[in-house]
Design an enzyme around this catalytic site. Structure first.
Site, PDB file in Angstrom:
ATOM      1  N   ARG A 177       0.662  -0.861   0.660  1.00  0.00           N
ATOM      2  CA  ARG A 177      -0.244  -0.195   0.069  1.00  0.00           C
ATOM      3  C   ARG A 177       0.822   1.285   0.190  1.00  0.00           C
ATOM      4  NH1 ARG A 177      -2.772  -3.712  -1.756  1.00  0.00           N
ATOM      5  NH2 ARG A 177      -4.286  -4.183  -1.091  1.00  0.00           N
ATOM      6  N   SER A 207     -11.575   0.791   2.957  1.00  0.00           N
ATOM      7  CA  SER A 207     -10.673   0.100   4.255  1.00  0.00           C
ATOM      8  C   SER A 207      -9.571   1.474   4.717  1.00  0.00           C
ATOM      9  CB  SER A 207      -9.593  -0.404   3.536  1.00  0.00           C
ATOM     10  OG  SER A 207     -10.373  -1.683   2.706  1.00  0.00           O
ATOM     11  N   GLU A 227      -4.531   3.182   6.697  1.00  0.00           N
ATOM     12  CA  GLU A 227      -4.315   3.711   4.930  1.00  0.00           C
ATOM     13  C   GLU A 227      -5.059   4.638   4.210  1.00  0.00           C
ATOM     14  OE1 GLU A 227      -6.274   0.357   2.076  1.00  0.00           O
ATOM     15  OE2 GLU A 227      -5.374  -0.457   2.848  1.00  0.00           O
TER      16      GLU A 227
END
EC number: 1.3.1.98
Length: 311
Positions: free
Chosen positions: A178, A227, A297
């Site tokens: 990520r 998310s 995130e």
């Protein structure tokens, strides 16, 4: 309200062809529908226009790009400096040449998956379930359903803060989970991906499975940001949140989703401060119950309202 610096920018970059708007609300541009204004919202016409503008700005003037705001919390005090939002007309084209898919930075991930499928190219089906744009996918190595951007990227185009136009290979993107790190501040303008010739029926089956998964386990019809936390090594973030008793937890107008507890939602009256504070409370409870530290995130930008009021 921020000071209007658009006249200064026009003086510094008189040949800029794009649009500059002072104190433009950003809440309507994000999926959470919260947050304050951009001091200046800038929409350049194309990559050359963006490069020209950046080359003329003082080095200490803050510049921040945003996409469709699907993975973003804009704080209630707004964002000082210049917020760059690329427009589809100059940065949204998707074309296919052989096994390669060329996409502008604001092309929706889902449309890139569809273009690849139409050309009989597999490997990009995971993009069908990601509600963002290619620019964001490059920044955060976006992935889902077992696939990641690093798996299919050939190269990415970008403009540096100084206005230099560069191309980065997959290796130069330094992808991690990520995240990417090219070693200097850049604004991505486009990318090239490699697909694999695949039976179109197989591709469609994979894409249908991605869509079904999204619709059945994620609160996609809510005001959410996707998310919230990265999966810690060896753990699923949602399981840690659930085990900490946070499913359905509320703070002000923000709530941990009952459907998928790694999603925060704006129930209709939330402020950015509500959402961020709820996320921090979830992090605290998970750390207390499991010893695992969750990391955001979702990107959080701008200044809190109180700090803005003290300017």
């Amino acid at each position: 309200m921020f000071d209007d610096i658009t006249p200064l920018i026009r003086d510094l970059a008189p040949d800029f062809r794009g649009r500059l708007v002072a104190n433009e609300p950003l809440a309507p541009l994000t999926w959470f529908r919260v947050g304050g204004p951009a001091q200046v919202l800038c929409t350049p016409d194309d990559a050359a226009d963006l490069a020209y503008l950046l080359s003329r700005l003082p080095a200490d003037m803050p510049v921040m790009p945003i996409g469709v705001g699907s993975n973003l919390i804009v704080r209630d005090g707004g964002v000082p400096g210049i917020v760059i939002r690329l427009r589809p007309r100059g940065f949204g084209e998707v074309t296919v040449e052989g096994t390669r898919i060329h996409a502008g930075a604001v092309a929706p991930d889902k449309r890139v998956a569809e273009a690849a499928a139409a050309a009989g190219l597999g490997g990009l089906e995971f993009y069908f379930g990601i509600p963002g744009t290619i620019g964001g996918a490059l920044v955060m190595n976006a992935g889902a359903n077992g696939g990641e951007t690093k798996d299919v990227l050939v190269e990415a185009r970008a403009v540096t803060r100084e206005g230099e136009q560069l191309t980065f290979s997959n290796a130069a993107m330094n992808f991690t989970y990520r995240a990417s790190a090219v070693g200097r501040p850049v604004i991505f303008t486009g990318a090239v991906f490699e697909g694999v010739p695949t039976d179109p029926a197989v591709i469609r089956e994979r894409m249908d499975a991605v869509q079904h998964h999204r619709e059945t386990v994620q609160p996609i019809r809510e005001k959410t940001g996707g998310s919230t936390f990265k999966n810690p090594p060896g753990h699923s973030a949602w399981k840690l949140v659930d085990a900490a008793g946070c499913r359905g937890l509320r703070l002000g107008g923000a709530q941990v989703s009952e459907m998928h507890c790694n999603f925060l939602i704006n129930t209709g009256t939330a402020t950015a401060a509500d959402i961020e504070a709820l996320g921090e409370e979830v992090r605290r409870r998970v750390k207390e119950t499991s010893g695992v530290e969750l990391h955001w995130e979702i990107k959080r930008v701008g200044v809190p309202l109180q700090k803005a009021m003290e300017r």
